[in-house]
Design an enzyme around this catalytic site. Structure first.
Site, PDB file in Angstrom:
ATOM      1  N   GLU A   1      48.574  44.285  36.900  1.00  0.00           N
ATOM      2  CA  GLU A   1      47.962  43.486  36.204  1.00  0.00           C
ATOM      3  C   GLU A   1      48.125  43.047  34.808  1.00  0.00           C
ATOM      4  O   GLU A   1      47.563  41.883  34.416  1.00  0.00           O
ATOM      5  CB  GLU A   1      46.541  44.321  36.113  1.00  0.00           C
ATOM      6  CG  GLU A   1      45.471  45.059  37.309  1.00  0.00           C
ATOM      7  CD  GLU A   1      44.957  43.622  37.940  1.00  0.00           C
ATOM      8  OE1 GLU A   1      44.368  42.651  37.283  1.00  0.00           O
ATOM      9  OE2 GLU A   1      44.677  43.785  39.104  1.00  0.00           O
TER      10      GLU A   1
ATOM     11  N   CYS B   1      48.074  50.725  48.436  1.00  0.00           N
ATOM     12  CA  CYS B   1      47.403  50.021  47.503  1.00  0.00           C
ATOM     13  C   CYS B   1      47.814  48.391  47.619  1.00  0.00           C
ATOM     14  O   CYS B   1      49.041  48.259  47.883  1.00  0.00           O
ATOM     15  CB  CYS B   1      47.585  50.427  46.053  1.00  0.00           C
ATOM     16  SG  CYS B   1      47.222  49.592  44.834  1.00  0.00           S
TER      17      CYS B   1
ATOM     18  N   HIS C   1      47.699  46.355  45.497  1.00  0.00           N
ATOM     19  CA  HIS C   1      48.379  45.648  44.454  1.00  0.00           C
ATOM     20  C   HIS C   1      50.121  45.813  44.564  1.00  0.00           C
ATOM     21  O   HIS C   1      50.787  45.074  44.060  1.00  0.00           O
ATOM     22  CB  HIS C   1      48.462  46.488  43.118  1.00  0.00           C
ATOM     23  CG  HIS C   1      46.915  46.158  42.398  1.00  0.00           C
ATOM     24  ND1 HIS C   1      45.762  46.311  42.887  1.00  0.00           N
ATOM     25  CD2 HIS C   1      46.918  45.292  41.221  1.00  0.00           C
ATOM     26  CE1 HIS C   1      44.863  45.734  41.968  1.00  0.00           C
ATOM     27  NE2 HIS C   1      45.533  45.174  41.084  1.00  0.00           N
TER      28      HIS C   1
ATOM     29  N   ASP D   1      38.434  42.895  45.715  1.00  0.00           N
ATOM     30  CA  ASP D   1      39.455  44.223  44.909  1.00  0.00           C
ATOM     31  C   ASP D   1      39.079  44.320  43.653  1.00  0.00           C
ATOM     32  O   ASP D   1      38.181  43.628  42.952  1.00  0.00           O
ATOM     33  CB  ASP D   1      41.132  43.568  45.086  1.00  0.00           C
ATOM     34  CG  ASP D   1      41.935  44.735  44.815  1.00  0.00           C
ATOM     35  OD1 ASP D   1      41.927  45.664  45.184  1.00  0.00           O
ATOM     36  OD2 ASP D   1      42.878  44.230  43.950  1.00  0.00           O
ATOM     37  N   SER D   2      39.827  45.628  43.042  1.00  0.00           N
ATOM     38  CA  SER D   2      39.707  45.564  41.712  1.00  0.00           C
ATOM     39  C   SER D   2      40.241  44.576  40.772  1.00  0.00           C
ATOM     40  O   SER D   2      40.007  44.541  39.673  1.00  0.00           O
ATOM     41  CB  SER D   2      40.181  46.837  41.386  1.00  0.00           C
ATOM     42  OG  SER D   2      41.503  46.931  41.812  1.00  0.00           O
TER      43      SER D   2
ATOM     44  N   CYS E   1      41.072  46.400  49.234  1.00  0.00           N
ATOM     45  CA  CYS E   1      41.558  47.507  48.367  1.00  0.00           C
ATOM     46  C   CYS E   1      41.508  48.762  49.072  1.00  0.00           C
ATOM     47  O   CYS E   1      40.777  49.469  49.766  1.00  0.00           O
ATOM     48  CB  CYS E   1      40.179  47.710  47.298  1.00  0.00           C
ATOM     49  SG  CYS E   1      40.465  48.668  46.263  1.00  0.00           S
TER      50      CYS E   1
END
Ligand code: DGL
Length: 267
Positions: free
Chosen positions: A151, A185, A187, A10-11, A73
């Site tokens: 994040e 997403c 996240h 993932d990012s 992702c």
């Protein structure tokens, strides 16, 4: 039968929503996780940039001899899945299984989709849903601030900043009378208590990381690729920026310490 590790990427932290589910579903499997924390967020970047990153990450995971790759992702799944499909080893993205789960649980046939700007602009989830069930009404909304909030650790269910942002983004979606909301997403499930409290308890949330982990598990089973050795699972985490922030937020989300090393790499 295959004792090589699974590759998940993932990012940044979002793919941990898939990792957490894999830990439960396949407690024996070794996993290599790559979080591109030096280049997060992906969801506000161009398709060309995300495709370039995807090629680099898949090469990196293949160098680690993974037996299958999970693109945990939504953004990569929306604009670069073909690269994974052509990579020569089993590959799963988050789109199909997530759309399928949403179509399955929605009784009103009104589904909301939230994701990064790139995911929402691509129309990927709407296309997938329309293929599965053309009579479903969808409403999509991008939520660009959710990824930086996660994040940076603004993930407590009581976090006032994240709640305010969630109210701003989600009120128009709520007003569409949906009964199911795709967290498109990976996240976003990290802040699902906040999303759920804004949307109300009647709206079912679909966790794309979790669904993709189930899809990967099925794929490994069907292709006879599960680990046969009884050695305990080993985990290795790689990030492209300093591991400090990643590990501390990962621990809060996973509910336990990060088992295994977290190393910084340049890919
Ligand atoms: N977690 C990713 C997704 O599912 C990427 C978010 C981002 O980096 O913007 O879209």
């Amino acid at each position: 039968m295959n004792n090589r590790p699974i590759g998940v990427f993932d990012s940044g932290l979002g793919g941990l929503t898939a990792f957490k589910e894999l830990e439960k579903l396949l407690p024996n499997e070794d996993i290599i996780y790559f979080g591109d924390t030096g280049r997060v967020p992906y969801g506000t970047k161009s398709k060309e940039t995300i495709r370039k990153y995807t090629i680099q990450i898949i090469d990196f995971l293949k160098q680690h001899n993974v037996k299958a790759i999970l693109a945990a992702c939504g953004t990569v799944s929306s604009v670069a899945s073909d690269i994974g499909m052509a990579c020569g080893i089993p590959f799963v993205d988050v789109l199909h299984s997530t759309a399928e789960a949403a179509v399955f649980v929605s009784t009103s046939k009104r589904i909301g989709i939230i994701g990064t700007p790139t995911t929402i602009a691509s129309g990927s989830y709407e296309r997938e849903i329309a293929t599965l069930s053309p009579d479903i009404h969808t409403v999509a909304k991008d939520c660009p601030l959710f990824v930086p909030l996660v994040e940076n650790g603004y993930i407590s269910p009581q976090d006032e900043v994240t709640r305010l942002v969630a109210e701003r983004y989600l009120t128009p979606v709520k007003n569409e009378n949906i009964d199911t909301l795709i967290l498109g997403c990976t996240h976003f499930p990290i802040i699902s208590p906040i999303i759920s409290s804004v949307m109300g308890e009647n709206v079912k949330l679909i966790n794309s990381g979790e669904q993709a982990a189930c899809a990967l598990t099925d794929l490994l089973r069907k292709n006879n690729l599960l680990k046969t050795s009884s050695s305990p699972a080993t985990y290795q985490f790689f990030v492209s920026d300093t591991p400090d922030n990643f590990s501390s937020i990962a621990e809060i989300f996973l509910g336990h310490e990060v088992k295994g090393r977290t190393d910084q790499v340049q890919i």
